[in-house]
Motif scaffolding. Structure first.
Motif, PDB file in Angstrom:
ATOM      1  N   TRP A 152      44.050  30.323  -7.903  1.00  0.00           N
ATOM      2  CA  TRP A 152      44.621  30.578  -6.581  1.00  0.00           C
ATOM      3  C   TRP A 152      44.357  29.390  -5.659  1.00  0.00           C
ATOM      4  O   TRP A 152      43.242  28.879  -5.598  1.00  0.00           O
ATOM      5  N   ARG A 153      45.389  28.982  -4.903  1.00  0.00           N
ATOM      6  CA  ARG A 153      45.271  27.864  -3.958  1.00  0.00           C
ATOM      7  C   ARG A 153      45.729  28.310  -2.567  1.00  0.00           C
ATOM      8  O   ARG A 153      46.716  29.042  -2.447  1.00  0.00           O
ATOM      9  N   PRO A 154      45.031  27.871  -1.497  1.00  0.00           N
ATOM     10  CA  PRO A 154      45.486  28.239  -0.150  1.00  0.00           C
ATOM     11  C   PRO A 154      46.833  27.608   0.161  1.00  0.00           C
ATOM     12  O   PRO A 154      47.093  26.458  -0.195  1.00  0.00           O
ATOM     13  N   ALA A 155      47.707  28.377   0.803  1.00  0.00           N
ATOM     14  CA  ALA A 155      49.011  27.853   1.205  1.00  0.00           C
ATOM     15  C   ALA A 155      48.845  26.895   2.375  1.00  0.00           C
ATOM     16  O   ALA A 155      48.043  27.131   3.284  1.00  0.00           O
ATOM     17  N   GLU A 156      49.592  25.815   2.345  1.00  0.00           N
ATOM     18  CA  GLU A 156      49.528  24.841   3.435  1.00  0.00           C
ATOM     19  C   GLU A 156      49.990  25.492   4.739  1.00  0.00           C
ATOM     20  O   GLU A 156      51.015  26.159   4.794  1.00  0.00           O
ATOM     21  N   GLY A 157      49.196  25.304   5.800  1.00  0.00           N
ATOM     22  CA  GLY A 157      49.535  25.881   7.091  1.00  0.00           C
ATOM     23  C   GLY A 157      49.279  27.370   7.183  1.00  0.00           C
ATOM     24  O   GLY A 157      49.792  28.024   8.097  1.00  0.00           O
ATOM     25  N   ALA A 158      48.482  27.918   6.282  1.00  0.00           N
ATOM     26  CA  ALA A 158      48.225  29.353   6.266  1.00  0.00           C
ATOM     27  C   ALA A 158      47.539  29.809   7.548  1.00  0.00           C
ATOM     28  O   ALA A 158      46.621  29.146   8.050  1.00  0.00           O
ATOM     29  N   THR A 159      47.985  30.927   8.094  1.00  0.00           N
ATOM     30  CA  THR A 159      47.363  31.528   9.278  1.00  0.00           C
ATOM     31  C   THR A 159      46.597  32.792   8.913  1.00  0.00           C
ATOM     32  O   THR A 159      45.985  33.412   9.772  1.00  0.00           O
ATOM     33  N   ASN A 160      46.657  33.173   7.660  1.00  0.00           N
ATOM     34  CA  ASN A 160      46.009  34.361   7.137  1.00  0.00           C
ATOM     35  C   ASN A 160      45.259  33.936   5.879  1.00  0.00           C
ATOM     36  O   ASN A 160      45.853  33.312   4.992  1.00  0.00           O
ATOM     37  N   PRO A 161      43.971  34.209   5.748  1.00  0.00           N
ATOM     38  CA  PRO A 161      43.236  33.767   4.557  1.00  0.00           C
ATOM     39  C   PRO A 161      43.800  34.318   3.253  1.00  0.00           C
ATOM     40  O   PRO A 161      43.549  33.766   2.174  1.00  0.00           O
ATOM     41  N   ARG A 162      44.588  35.392   3.347  1.00  0.00           N
ATOM     42  CA  ARG A 162      45.183  35.979   2.147  1.00  0.00           C
ATOM     43  C   ARG A 162      46.488  35.298   1.748  1.00  0.00           C
ATOM     44  O   ARG A 162      47.107  35.680   0.744  1.00  0.00           O
ATOM     45  N   GLN A 163      46.897  34.291   2.485  1.00  0.00           N
ATOM     46  CA  GLN A 163      48.095  33.529   2.137  1.00  0.00           C
ATOM     47  C   GLN A 163      47.713  32.451   1.122  1.00  0.00           C
ATOM     48  O   GLN A 163      47.502  31.286   1.444  1.00  0.00           O
ATOM     49  N   VAL A 164      47.623  32.885  -0.115  1.00  0.00           N
ATOM     50  CA  VAL A 164      47.287  31.989  -1.218  1.00  0.00           C
ATOM     51  C   VAL A 164      48.407  32.038  -2.251  1.00  0.00           C
ATOM     52  O   VAL A 164      49.179  33.005  -2.312  1.00  0.00           O
TER      53      VAL A 164
END
Length: 326
Positions: free
Chosen positions: A267-279
């Motif tokens: 799992w990788r964090p999405a660029e520009g994520a505003t929610n920690p669950r946006q992976v």
């Protein structure tokens, strides 16, 4: 466990398996997980953790999520048995969670296969808001130039010859198990990956990544989930869940006290994520210990998109299936 490959519609069921689309809707004994699920306050319970894991795996943090194609980059699914030549299939997948203005549809998932025996096949799955209503599966069969509709597969059906079952990938819901907190820990080591010799590689597998160490050193919850199904292929599984993102890096399956399978997820964090669950996915790896068979689904970062406003609702229709070229 039922074997899809015994069916005369082998290729059709394989289409279902590899796409691994949306979850089957079963009669719920607890609230259905939706996009409105909030982050827990304080230390979460085992049930709350597994709800969050479901949220992450269904990409509820995004309006839409896609693994497409960019140049020569495309998602590749590798299956490997000891002593045998590995097989590969390439696929594009587009998930749409943005149906707030629709009183019936919860999400739609489109998969299109671009190479291998499945080339030209497409599948569209619709999940409904009513948790008592089954999802609908529509498959474009290129040899017939027609769409066929099928019922949902069983949770323990083999996922297109891979080490994943439909339950592993899409069908298992939190209410299908009871959950117990094992404790907290620090993830140690790297995730699994398939090793290919030079003469086993093809144009899709020449530049596969190394094993991911993204989870190493992460603070995790360990949750034991015991199946409610009788005479099942596993008794319980242990999930290694990131304390911040609720991404499940590893799942270990046990039967009669013996580990029978492992699934690792990069799992990788999405660029520009505003929610920690946006992976987002980097890859999935699975191994069945009795046979030694391995599966590796590798998603190049270049092909991943999310919250893409250029993707219109008409993409997720049967009209798209009929336009697929073999």
């Amino acid at each position: 466990m039922f074997n899809f490959h015994s069916l005369p519609f082998k290729r059709i069921t394989t289409h279902l398996s590899i796409a691994a689309t949306l979850a089957i809707c079963t009669t719920a004994t607890q609230a259905d997980v939706t996009r409105s699920l909030a982050l827990p306050s304080g230390t979460p319970s085992a049930d709350e953790i597994i709800d969050q894991v479901y949220y992450v795996n269904h990409f509820f943090g995004f309006d839409n999520y896609g693994i497409g194609k960019k140049g020569k980059k495309i998602t590749v699914l590798v299956n490997k048995s000891a002593g045998e030549k590995p097989t590969t299939v390439t696929v594009e997948r587009y998930l749409n969670n943005s149906y707030n203005d629709d009183d019936t549809v919860k999400a739609r998932d489109l998969a299109i296969f671009r190479s291998g025996k499945l080339r030209g096949t497409g599948m569209l799955v619709t999940e409904f808001d009513d948790p008592a209503k089954n999802s609908s599966y529509a498959i474009w069969i290129p040899s017939l130039r027609k769409i066929r509709r099928f019922a949902e597969p069983a949770h323990d059906d083999a996922w297109g010859g891979t080490d994943f079952t439909f339950g592993d990938v899409v069908l298992r819901k939190p209410q299908n198990e009871t959950h117990e907190m094992v404790g907290s820990d620090t993830f140690s080591g790297c995730l699994g990956a398939v090793t290919l010799a030079d003469d086993e590689k093809n144009k899709y597998t020449r530049k596969l990544p190394d094993a991911s160490c993204v989870a190493e050193g992460k603070s995790i919850y360990k949750v034991k989930s015991t199946t409610k199904f009788e005479n099942w292929w596993y008794d319980e599984r242990i999930s290694y869940v990131d304390k911040e993102s609720f991404a499940d890096y590893r799942t270990e399956f046990f039967k009669d006290g013996k580990q029978v399978k492992v699934i690792d997820r990069d799992w990788r964090p999405a660029e520009g994520a505003t929610n920690p669950r946006q992976v987002v996915w980097g890859y999935w790896y699975g191994k069945t210990f009795e046979t030694g068979h391995e599966t590796w689904a590798v998603i190049p970062p270049e092909v991943v998109t999310y919250n893409d406003t250029s993707k219109k609702q008409k993409l997720w229709t049967e009209k798209t299936l009929r336009k697929i070229r073999r």
